[in-house]
Design a protein around this motif. Sequence first.
Motif, mmCIF file in Angstrom:
data_model
loop_
_atom_site.group_PDB
_atom_site.id
_atom_site.type_symbol
_atom_site.label_atom_id
_atom_site.label_comp_id
_atom_site.label_asym_id
_atom_site.label_seq_id
_atom_site.Cartn_x
_atom_site.Cartn_y
_atom_site.Cartn_z
ATOM 1 N N LEU A 1 0.879 -1.160 0.000
ATOM 2 C CA LEU A 1 0.000 0.000 0.000
ATOM 3 C C LEU A 1 0.916 1.209 0.000
ATOM 4 N N ALA A 2 0.861 1.977 -1.083
ATOM 5 C CA ALA A 2 1.758 3.124 -1.239
ATOM 6 C C ALA A 2 0.968 4.412 -1.048
ATOM 7 N N ARG A 3 1.590 5.387 -0.385
ATOM 8 C CA ARG A 3 0.976 6.704 -0.137
ATOM 9 C C ARG A 3 1.789 7.748 -0.894
ATOM 10 N N TRP A 4 1.065 8.656 -1.526
ATOM 11 C CA TRP A 4 1.725 9.720 -2.272
ATOM 12 C C TRP A 4 2.307 10.730 -1.303
ATOM 13 N N SER A 5 3.592 11.032 -1.474
ATOM 14 C CA SER A 5 4.269 12.033 -0.666
ATOM 15 C C SER A 5 4.406 13.304 -1.506
ATOM 16 N N PRO A 6 3.624 14.360 -1.160
ATOM 17 C CA PRO A 6 3.722 15.597 -1.957
ATOM 18 C C PRO A 6 5.092 16.258 -1.850
ATOM 19 N N SER A 7 5.726 16.130 -0.681
ATOM 20 C CA SER A 7 7.034 16.781 -0.529
ATOM 21 C C SER A 7 8.110 16.086 -1.360
ATOM 22 N N ALA A 8 8.116 14.766 -1.383
ATOM 23 C CA ALA A 8 9.115 14.025 -2.153
ATOM 24 C C ALA A 8 8.647 13.775 -3.588
ATOM 25 N N ARG A 9 7.372 14.002 -3.849
ATOM 26 C CA ARG A 9 6.771 13.787 -5.146
ATOM 27 C C ARG A 9 7.012 12.364 -5.655
ATOM 28 N N THR A 10 6.750 11.400 -4.749
ATOM 29 C CA THR A 10 6.912 9.988 -5.079
ATOM 30 C C THR A 10 5.956 9.153 -4.216
ATOM 31 N N TRP A 11 5.760 7.888 -4.632
ATOM 32 C CA TRP A 11 4.945 6.957 -3.856
ATOM 33 C C TRP A 11 5.844 6.268 -2.828
ATOM 34 N N ARG A 12 5.432 6.322 -1.559
ATOM 35 C CA ARG A 12 6.196 5.691 -0.473
ATOM 36 C C ARG A 12 5.387 4.561 0.148
ATOM 37 N N THR A 13 6.071 3.524 0.582
ATOM 38 C CA THR A 13 5.398 2.366 1.180
ATOM 39 C C THR A 13 4.758 2.750 2.507
ATOM 40 N N TYR A 14 3.472 2.452 2.634
ATOM 41 C CA TYR A 14 2.727 2.706 3.865
ATOM 42 C C TYR A 14 2.508 1.386 4.618
ATOM 43 N N LEU A 15 2.114 0.333 3.921
ATOM 44 C CA LEU A 15 1.954 -1.023 4.473
ATOM 45 C C LEU A 15 2.470 -2.018 3.440
ATOM 46 N N ALA A 16 2.865 -3.194 3.911
ATOM 47 C CA ALA A 16 3.308 -4.243 2.993
ATOM 48 C C ALA A 16 2.951 -5.609 3.572
ATOM 49 N N ASP A 17 2.765 -6.578 2.694
ATOM 50 C CA ASP A 17 2.461 -7.946 3.100
ATOM 51 C C ASP A 17 2.894 -8.875 1.967
ATOM 52 N N HIS A 18 3.003 -10.152 2.267
ATOM 53 C CA HIS A 18 3.366 -11.117 1.231
ATOM 54 C C HIS A 18 2.656 -12.436 1.500
ATOM 55 N N ASP A 19 2.542 -13.246 0.474
ATOM 56 C CA ASP A 19 1.879 -14.540 0.581
ATOM 57 C C ASP A 19 2.272 -15.370 -0.632
ATOM 58 N N GLY A 20 1.696 -16.535 -0.771
ATOM 59 C CA GLY A 20 1.989 -17.384 -1.911
ATOM 60 C C GLY A 20 1.018 -18.545 -1.974
ATOM 61 N N PHE A 21 1.096 -19.322 -3.043
ATOM 62 C CA PHE A 21 0.246 -20.498 -3.202
ATOM 63 C C PHE A 21 0.873 -21.412 -4.241
ATOM 64 N N ALA A 22 0.358 -22.632 -4.318
ATOM 65 C CA ALA A 22 0.812 -23.598 -5.320
ATOM 66 C C ALA A 22 -0.423 -24.132 -6.024
ATOM 67 N N ALA A 23 -0.830 -23.475 -7.073
ATOM 68 C CA ALA A 23 -2.003 -23.858 -7.867
ATOM 69 C C ALA A 23 -1.871 -23.178 -9.227
ATOM 70 N N PRO A 24 -2.685 -23.580 -10.199
ATOM 71 C CA PRO A 24 -2.597 -22.925 -11.515
ATOM 72 C C PRO A 24 -2.986 -21.446 -11.467
ATOM 73 N N GLU A 25 -4.006 -21.105 -10.674
ATOM 74 C CA GLU A 25 -4.400 -19.710 -10.524
ATOM 75 C C GLU A 25 -5.188 -19.555 -9.236
ATOM 76 N N ARG A 26 -5.251 -18.324 -8.733
ATOM 77 C CA ARG A 26 -5.998 -18.056 -7.511
ATOM 78 C C ARG A 26 -6.355 -16.576 -7.450
ATOM 79 N N THR A 27 -7.568 -16.296 -6.963
ATOM 80 C CA THR A 27 -7.952 -14.922 -6.673
ATOM 81 C C THR A 27 -7.369 -14.581 -5.314
ATOM 82 N N VAL A 28 -6.515 -13.580 -5.270
ATOM 83 C CA VAL A 28 -5.847 -13.208 -4.024
ATOM 84 C C VAL A 28 -6.466 -11.926 -3.483
#
Length: 169
Positions: A108-135
């Motif tokens: 989840l990135a938040r726009w920083s007006p002072s730096a004029r860039t997207w900065r990370t606000y939250l992060a998470d990771h996961d995975g699966f072993a299947a042909p496809e999945r709605t995440v």
Amino acid sequence: MPTRSAAVLTSGTASAARIFVAALAFTSAYVGFSAYSNASSAPEPAARVTLSARELPVTAPAQQAATPGQVTVSVLTGAGAGCAKSYVARSLVVNADPAEPVSYHWRLARWSPSARTWRTYLADHDGFAAPERTVEWLPQVSGNPGWYRVELEIDGGKTLRSDRFQVSC
């Protein structure tokens, strides 16, 4: 006298044998009656349980069909008061090699007006072993209004970005 002592001994043995047989018969009758009593006893009556239910309003939007290559973000209504808002981000991840697991990373990135860039606000990771999945991912923003976007990076693939959205109090 030998006949008299033999007669007493015989009558004593006979009495002891009768007492033993009577005790054996009484024990057998008691055991049989106990087994009959246990077998014929009725089970205890079932306890009556009354169930009640109440209707709750649906607080989440109906699940949207996810498409590969696109990240959709929806706000969960009633998820928080004031600036506390919960969102649900969805995408369909297709595994290029179904024999191998695939991992992915949310950001989840938040726009920083002072730096004029997207900065990370939250992060998470996961995975699966299947042909496809709605995440799905359920990030929450509390007390930090601004512009946000959700990014999904699939290992071995490109980074997918949602449309930007504004959080306000």
